[in-house]
Design a protein around this motif. Sequence first.
Motif, PDB file in Angstrom:
ATOM      1  N   ARG A 151     -19.711 -19.410  -6.393  1.00  0.00           N
ATOM      2  CA  ARG A 151     -19.448 -17.987  -6.159  1.00  0.00           C
ATOM      3  C   ARG A 151     -17.954 -17.648  -6.158  1.00  0.00           C
ATOM      4  NH1 ARG A 151     -23.556 -16.161  -1.354  1.00  0.00           N
ATOM      5  NH2 ARG A 151     -25.483 -16.494  -2.493  1.00  0.00           N
ATOM      6  N   ALA A 152     -17.121 -18.660  -6.280  1.00  0.00           N
ATOM      7  CA  ALA A 152     -15.670 -18.451  -6.246  1.00  0.00           C
ATOM      8  C   ALA A 152     -15.213 -17.769  -7.536  1.00  0.00           C
ATOM      9  CB  ALA A 152     -14.963 -19.775  -6.076  1.00  0.00           C
ATOM     10  N   LEU A 153     -14.148 -16.992  -7.410  1.00  0.00           N
ATOM     11  CA  LEU A 153     -13.588 -16.272  -8.547  1.00  0.00           C
ATOM     12  C   LEU A 153     -12.248 -16.882  -8.938  1.00  0.00           C
ATOM     13  CD1 LEU A 153     -14.246 -12.623  -7.289  1.00  0.00           C
ATOM     14  CD2 LEU A 153     -15.627 -13.973  -8.875  1.00  0.00           C
ATOM     15  N   PRO A 154     -11.810 -16.646 -10.169  1.00  0.00           N
ATOM     16  CA  PRO A 154     -10.499 -17.168 -10.557  1.00  0.00           C
ATOM     17  C   PRO A 154      -9.380 -16.487  -9.772  1.00  0.00           C
ATOM     18  CG  PRO A 154     -11.630 -16.156 -12.428  1.00  0.00           C
ATOM     19  CD  PRO A 154     -12.504 -15.987 -11.251  1.00  0.00           C
ATOM     20  N   VAL A 155      -8.294 -17.212  -9.571  1.00  0.00           N
ATOM     21  CA  VAL A 155      -7.136 -16.662  -8.886  1.00  0.00           C
ATOM     22  C   VAL A 155      -6.547 -15.554  -9.749  1.00  0.00           C
ATOM     23  CG1 VAL A 155      -4.804 -17.206  -8.071  1.00  0.00           C
ATOM     24  CG2 VAL A 155      -6.641 -18.833  -7.736  1.00  0.00           C
ATOM     25  N   ARG A 156      -6.145 -14.464  -9.085  1.00  0.00           N
ATOM     26  CA  ARG A 156      -5.529 -13.363  -9.822  1.00  0.00           C
ATOM     27  C   ARG A 156      -4.168 -13.810 -10.344  1.00  0.00           C
ATOM     28  NH1 ARG A 156      -7.019 -10.156  -4.965  1.00  0.00           N
ATOM     29  NH2 ARG A 156      -9.022  -9.220  -5.422  1.00  0.00           N
ATOM     30  N   PRO A 157      -3.826 -13.476 -11.580  1.00  0.00           N
ATOM     31  CA  PRO A 157      -2.526 -13.890 -12.109  1.00  0.00           C
ATOM     32  C   PRO A 157      -1.384 -13.099 -11.467  1.00  0.00           C
ATOM     33  CG  PRO A 157      -3.672 -12.523 -13.706  1.00  0.00           C
ATOM     34  CD  PRO A 157      -4.631 -12.760 -12.575  1.00  0.00           C
ATOM     35  N   MET A 158      -0.207 -13.720 -11.415  1.00  0.00           N
ATOM     36  CA  MET A 158       0.979 -13.055 -10.875  1.00  0.00           C
ATOM     37  C   MET A 158       1.455 -12.007 -11.879  1.00  0.00           C
ATOM     38  SD  MET A 158       2.108 -14.256  -7.889  1.00  0.00           S
ATOM     39  CE  MET A 158       3.871 -14.332  -7.794  1.00  0.00           C
ATOM     40  N   THR A 159       1.709 -10.814 -11.375  1.00  0.00           N
ATOM     41  CA  THR A 159       2.257  -9.745 -12.218  1.00  0.00           C
ATOM     42  C   THR A 159       3.778  -9.819 -12.170  1.00  0.00           C
ATOM     43  OG1 THR A 159       2.334  -8.178 -10.388  1.00  0.00           O
ATOM     44  CG2 THR A 159       0.272  -8.271 -11.655  1.00  0.00           C
ATOM     45  N   PRO A 160       4.461  -9.176 -13.110  1.00  0.00           N
ATOM     46  CA  PRO A 160       5.923  -9.160 -13.066  1.00  0.00           C
ATOM     47  C   PRO A 160       6.462  -8.584 -11.748  1.00  0.00           C
ATOM     48  CG  PRO A 160       5.186  -8.443 -15.213  1.00  0.00           C
ATOM     49  CD  PRO A 160       3.960  -8.582 -14.355  1.00  0.00           C
ATOM     50  N   ALA A 161       5.782  -7.598 -11.184  1.00  0.00           N
ATOM     51  CA  ALA A 161       6.228  -7.014  -9.919  1.00  0.00           C
ATOM     52  C   ALA A 161       6.097  -8.028  -8.781  1.00  0.00           C
ATOM     53  CB  ALA A 161       5.417  -5.763  -9.601  1.00  0.00           C
ATOM     54  N   LYS A 162       5.032  -8.815  -8.783  1.00  0.00           N
ATOM     55  CA  LYS A 162       4.862  -9.840  -7.751  1.00  0.00           C
ATOM     56  C   LYS A 162       5.918 -10.926  -7.889  1.00  0.00           C
ATOM     57  CE  LYS A 162      -0.093  -9.462  -6.823  1.00  0.00           C
ATOM     58  NZ  LYS A 162      -1.369 -10.179  -6.862  1.00  0.00           N
ATOM     59  N   TRP A 163       6.216 -11.339  -9.121  1.00  0.00           N
ATOM     60  CA  TRP A 163       7.262 -12.337  -9.340  1.00  0.00           C
ATOM     61  C   TRP A 163       8.604 -11.820  -8.825  1.00  0.00           C
ATOM     62  CZ3 TRP A 163       6.442 -17.173  -9.855  1.00  0.00           C
ATOM     63  CH2 TRP A 163       5.347 -17.668 -10.570  1.00  0.00           C
ATOM     64  N   ALA A 164       8.911 -10.545  -9.097  1.00  0.00           N
ATOM     65  CA  ALA A 164      10.177  -9.959  -8.653  1.00  0.00           C
ATOM     66  C   ALA A 164      10.244  -9.902  -7.129  1.00  0.00           C
ATOM     67  CB  ALA A 164      10.338  -8.563  -9.251  1.00  0.00           C
ATOM     68  N   ALA A 165       9.156  -9.525  -6.477  1.00  0.00           N
ATOM     69  CA  ALA A 165       9.126  -9.461  -5.018  1.00  0.00           C
ATOM     70  C   ALA A 165       9.295 -10.851  -4.409  1.00  0.00           C
ATOM     71  CB  ALA A 165       7.823  -8.823  -4.543  1.00  0.00           C
ATOM     72  N   LEU A 166       8.677 -11.846  -5.005  1.00  0.00           N
ATOM     73  CA  LEU A 166       8.797 -13.213  -4.522  1.00  0.00           C
ATOM     74  C   LEU A 166      10.232 -13.729  -4.676  1.00  0.00           C
ATOM     75  CD1 LEU A 166       7.314 -15.671  -3.373  1.00  0.00           C
ATOM     76  CD2 LEU A 166       6.815 -16.352  -5.710  1.00  0.00           C
ATOM     77  N   ALA A 167      10.849 -13.430  -5.802  1.00  0.00           N
ATOM     78  CA  ALA A 167      12.240 -13.843  -6.023  1.00  0.00           C
ATOM     79  C   ALA A 167      13.170 -13.169  -5.019  1.00  0.00           C
ATOM     80  CB  ALA A 167      12.666 -13.509  -7.445  1.00  0.00           C
ATOM     81  N   LYS A 168      12.935 -11.891  -4.737  1.00  0.00           N
ATOM     82  CA  LYS A 168      13.758 -11.168  -3.768  1.00  0.00           C
ATOM     83  C   LYS A 168      13.602 -11.755  -2.365  1.00  0.00           C
ATOM     84  CE  LYS A 168      14.659  -6.473  -2.176  1.00  0.00           C
ATOM     85  NZ  LYS A 168      14.252  -5.065  -2.269  1.00  0.00           N
ATOM     86  N   ALA A 169      12.384 -12.094  -1.983  1.00  0.00           N
ATOM     87  CA  ALA A 169      12.133 -12.676  -0.668  1.00  0.00           C
ATOM     88  C   ALA A 169      12.792 -14.048  -0.539  1.00  0.00           C
ATOM     89  CB  ALA A 169      10.628 -12.791  -0.416  1.00  0.00           C
ATOM     90  N   ASN A 170      12.701 -14.859  -1.585  1.00  0.00           N
ATOM     91  CA  ASN A 170      13.319 -16.185  -1.552  1.00  0.00           C
ATOM     92  C   ASN A 170      14.841 -16.083  -1.515  1.00  0.00           C
ATOM     93  OD1 ASN A 170      11.022 -17.764  -1.413  1.00  0.00           O
ATOM     94  ND2 ASN A 170      10.746 -17.749  -3.626  1.00  0.00           N
ATOM     95  N   THR A 171      15.412 -15.110  -2.200  1.00  0.00           N
ATOM     96  CA  THR A 171      16.859 -14.904  -2.153  1.00  0.00           C
ATOM     97  C   THR A 171      17.289 -14.502  -0.749  1.00  0.00           C
ATOM     98  OG1 THR A 171      16.874 -14.244  -4.470  1.00  0.00           O
ATOM     99  CG2 THR A 171      18.771 -13.596  -3.156  1.00  0.00           C
ATOM    100  N   ALA A 172      16.510 -13.662  -0.099  1.00  0.00           N
ATOM    101  CA  ALA A 172      16.833 -13.219   1.258  1.00  0.00           C
ATOM    102  C   ALA A 172      16.817 -14.384   2.242  1.00  0.00           C
ATOM    103  CB  ALA A 172      15.855 -12.141   1.709  1.00  0.00           C
ATOM    104  N   ARG A 173      15.989 -15.376   2.013  1.00  0.00           N
ATOM    105  CA  ARG A 173      15.925 -16.537   2.898  1.00  0.00           C
ATOM    106  C   ARG A 173      17.162 -17.419   2.794  1.00  0.00           C
ATOM    107  NH1 ARG A 173      10.800 -19.786   1.732  1.00  0.00           N
ATOM    108  NH2 ARG A 173      11.456 -20.869   3.611  1.00  0.00           N
ATOM    109  N   ARG A 174      17.941 -17.251   1.710  1.00  0.00           N
ATOM    110  CA  ARG A 174      19.141 -18.056   1.500  1.00  0.00           C
ATOM    111  C   ARG A 174      20.404 -17.409   2.075  1.00  0.00           C
ATOM    112  NH1 ARG A 174      18.850 -21.337  -3.619  1.00  0.00           N
ATOM    113  NH2 ARG A 174      21.024 -20.756  -3.835  1.00  0.00           N
TER     114      ARG A 174
END
Length: 130
Positions: A75-98
């Motif tokens: 019954r499991a579904l495939p993982v949703r792919p990362m969108t460009p907006a999600k990649w950008a948000a993740l990069a911004k969050a990781n930069t803030a941690r530095r």
Amino acid sequence: MAGRFWDPDGTRHGGIPTYPFRLAPEGLATRRQLRAAGLRPGGQDIAAQLLWYSSRYRRKGRSPVRVAYLYRIDRALPVRPMTPAKWAALAKANTARRICTECRTDAGYVVPTSLGMCVTCHDSEERRAA
């Protein structure tokens, strides 16, 4: 001890089929196992649970019994792919941690939350205090 957690009917553990650690039936997987296979639960209910004792969690006020919920693989579904907006948000969050909260510069590594600042600022504060 494993017999205590053997309850495939769910009569003793709140109506959820329960198995000891490493004795789950085929066709069930934890969230981590689903993710490793590129899947997600997809809104399905918990199908069963694993219970086991952990000496790591045997502390005052904590139960030493650990739980992992199991989901049906079919019954499991495939993982949703990362969108460009999600990649950008993740990069911004990781930069803030530095960024060091004290000197406001990029430390070149993730600033330890235990220190709350880069190692250089932490060391200089320790020298000033001594």
